[in-house]
Design a protein around this motif. Structure first.
Motif, PDB file in Angstrom:
ATOM      1  N   ARG A  25      35.140  46.894  34.891  1.00 20.00           N
ATOM      2  CA  ARG A  25      35.237  45.499  35.317  1.00 20.00           C
ATOM      3  C   ARG A  25      33.985  45.164  36.111  1.00 20.00           C
ATOM      4  O   ARG A  25      33.567  45.931  36.971  1.00 20.00           O
ATOM      5  CB  ARG A  25      36.475  45.298  36.169  1.00 20.00           C
ATOM      6  CG  ARG A  25      37.758  45.439  35.350  1.00 20.00           C
ATOM      7  CD  ARG A  25      38.992  45.368  36.175  1.00 20.00           C
ATOM      8  NE  ARG A  25      39.101  44.067  36.819  1.00 20.00           N
ATOM      9  CZ  ARG A  25      39.907  43.831  37.831  1.00 20.00           C
ATOM     10  NH1 ARG A  25      40.658  44.792  38.333  1.00 20.00           N
ATOM     11  NH2 ARG A  25      39.969  42.632  38.359  1.00 20.00           N
ATOM     12  N   TRP A  80      31.681  40.847  41.426  1.00 18.74           N
ATOM     13  CA  TRP A  80      31.671  39.387  41.539  1.00 18.74           C
ATOM     14  C   TRP A  80      30.312  38.782  41.215  1.00 18.74           C
ATOM     15  O   TRP A  80      30.234  37.716  40.607  1.00 18.74           O
ATOM     16  CB  TRP A  80      32.145  38.952  42.926  1.00 18.74           C
ATOM     17  CG  TRP A  80      33.615  39.141  43.085  1.00 18.74           C
ATOM     18  CD1 TRP A  80      34.239  40.054  43.868  1.00 18.74           C
ATOM     19  CD2 TRP A  80      34.657  38.425  42.417  1.00 18.74           C
ATOM     20  NE1 TRP A  80      35.615  39.944  43.733  1.00 18.74           N
ATOM     21  CE2 TRP A  80      35.886  38.946  42.843  1.00 18.74           C
ATOM     22  CE3 TRP A  80      34.664  37.388  41.491  1.00 18.74           C
ATOM     23  CZ2 TRP A  80      37.111  38.476  42.374  1.00 18.74           C
ATOM     24  CZ3 TRP A  80      35.887  36.915  41.030  1.00 18.74           C
ATOM     25  CH2 TRP A  80      37.087  37.453  41.477  1.00 18.74           C
ATOM     26  N   ILE A 128      30.007  38.678  37.473  1.00 19.79           N
ATOM     27  CA  ILE A 128      30.869  37.637  36.908  1.00 19.79           C
ATOM     28  C   ILE A 128      30.215  36.272  37.081  1.00 19.79           C
ATOM     29  O   ILE A 128      30.201  35.456  36.152  1.00 19.79           O
ATOM     30  CB  ILE A 128      32.269  37.671  37.557  1.00 19.79           C
ATOM     31  CG1 ILE A 128      33.016  38.943  37.130  1.00 19.79           C
ATOM     32  CG2 ILE A 128      33.074  36.420  37.186  1.00 19.79           C
ATOM     33  CD1 ILE A 128      34.305  39.187  37.881  1.00 19.79           C
ATOM     34  N   LYS A 150      29.178  33.817  34.075  1.00 16.94           N
ATOM     35  CA  LYS A 150      29.707  32.449  34.029  1.00 16.94           C
ATOM     36  C   LYS A 150      28.564  31.443  33.890  1.00 16.94           C
ATOM     37  O   LYS A 150      28.639  30.519  33.079  1.00 16.94           O
ATOM     38  CB  LYS A 150      30.527  32.156  35.284  1.00 16.94           C
ATOM     39  CG  LYS A 150      31.161  30.795  35.278  1.00 16.94           C
ATOM     40  CD  LYS A 150      32.023  30.579  36.508  1.00 16.94           C
ATOM     41  CE  LYS A 150      32.640  29.187  36.491  1.00 16.94           C
ATOM     42  NZ  LYS A 150      33.452  28.943  37.683  1.00 16.94           N
ATOM     43  N   THR A 175      34.737  33.517  32.550  1.00 19.64           N
ATOM     44  CA  THR A 175      35.142  33.332  33.943  1.00 19.64           C
ATOM     45  C   THR A 175      35.752  34.611  34.490  1.00 19.64           C
ATOM     46  O   THR A 175      36.012  35.562  33.746  1.00 19.64           O
ATOM     47  CB  THR A 175      36.180  32.200  34.076  1.00 19.64           C
ATOM     48  OG1 THR A 175      37.399  32.608  33.454  1.00 19.64           O
ATOM     49  CG2 THR A 175      35.677  30.901  33.464  1.00 19.64           C
ATOM     50  N   ALA A 176      36.026  34.612  35.771  1.00 20.90           N
ATOM     51  CA  ALA A 176      36.640  35.778  36.414  1.00 20.90           C
ATOM     52  C   ALA A 176      37.987  36.115  35.791  1.00 20.90           C
ATOM     53  O   ALA A 176      38.373  37.284  35.715  1.00 20.90           O
ATOM     54  CB  ALA A 176      36.794  35.534  37.914  1.00 20.90           C
ATOM     55  N   PHE A 178      38.442  38.879  33.210  1.00 25.57           N
ATOM     56  CA  PHE A 178      38.335  40.281  33.596  1.00 25.57           C
ATOM     57  C   PHE A 178      39.530  40.758  34.418  1.00 25.57           C
ATOM     58  O   PHE A 178      39.475  41.826  35.024  1.00 25.57           O
ATOM     59  CB  PHE A 178      37.025  40.514  34.363  1.00 25.57           C
ATOM     60  CG  PHE A 178      35.827  40.110  33.555  1.00 25.57           C
ATOM     61  CD1 PHE A 178      35.386  40.883  32.498  1.00 25.57           C
ATOM     62  CD2 PHE A 178      35.160  38.927  33.821  1.00 25.57           C
ATOM     63  CE1 PHE A 178      34.297  40.505  31.733  1.00 25.57           C
ATOM     64  CE2 PHE A 178      34.065  38.528  33.071  1.00 25.57           C
ATOM     65  CZ  PHE A 178      33.635  39.326  32.017  1.00 25.57           C
TER      66      PHE A 178
END
Length: 72
Positions: A38, A41, A44, A48, A56-57, A60
């Motif tokens: 994963r 942040w 991500i 995005k 988007t978050a 995941f």
């Protein structure tokens, strides 16, 4: 299919294309795309931005069924 894979397929982007665009290795993008790891942040956020909000978050989020299966 995960949104990252679909985004990449729709735009005919390789792991290397995405990796170069956001400053990661091809191997890292491959592992994220195949849901082996994963992303953090900051990754991500970059995905995005690159995808114009397609990725988007939420894409995941851990799958609770698979997580339970792995735990035994």
């Amino acid at each position: 299919m995960a949104h990252l894979s679909k985004f990449m397929d729709d735009r005919q982007l390789s792991d290397e294309d995405v990796a170069d665009a956001i400053g990661l290795s091809r191997v890292t993008i491959s592992r994220i795309r195949r849901r082996i790891v994963r992303p953090d942040w900051s990754t991500i956020k970059k995905l995005k931005e690159l995808s114009g909000g397609v990725v988007t978050a939420d894409d995941f989020e851990a799958d609770p069924v698979k997580a339970k299966e792995r735990a035994g």
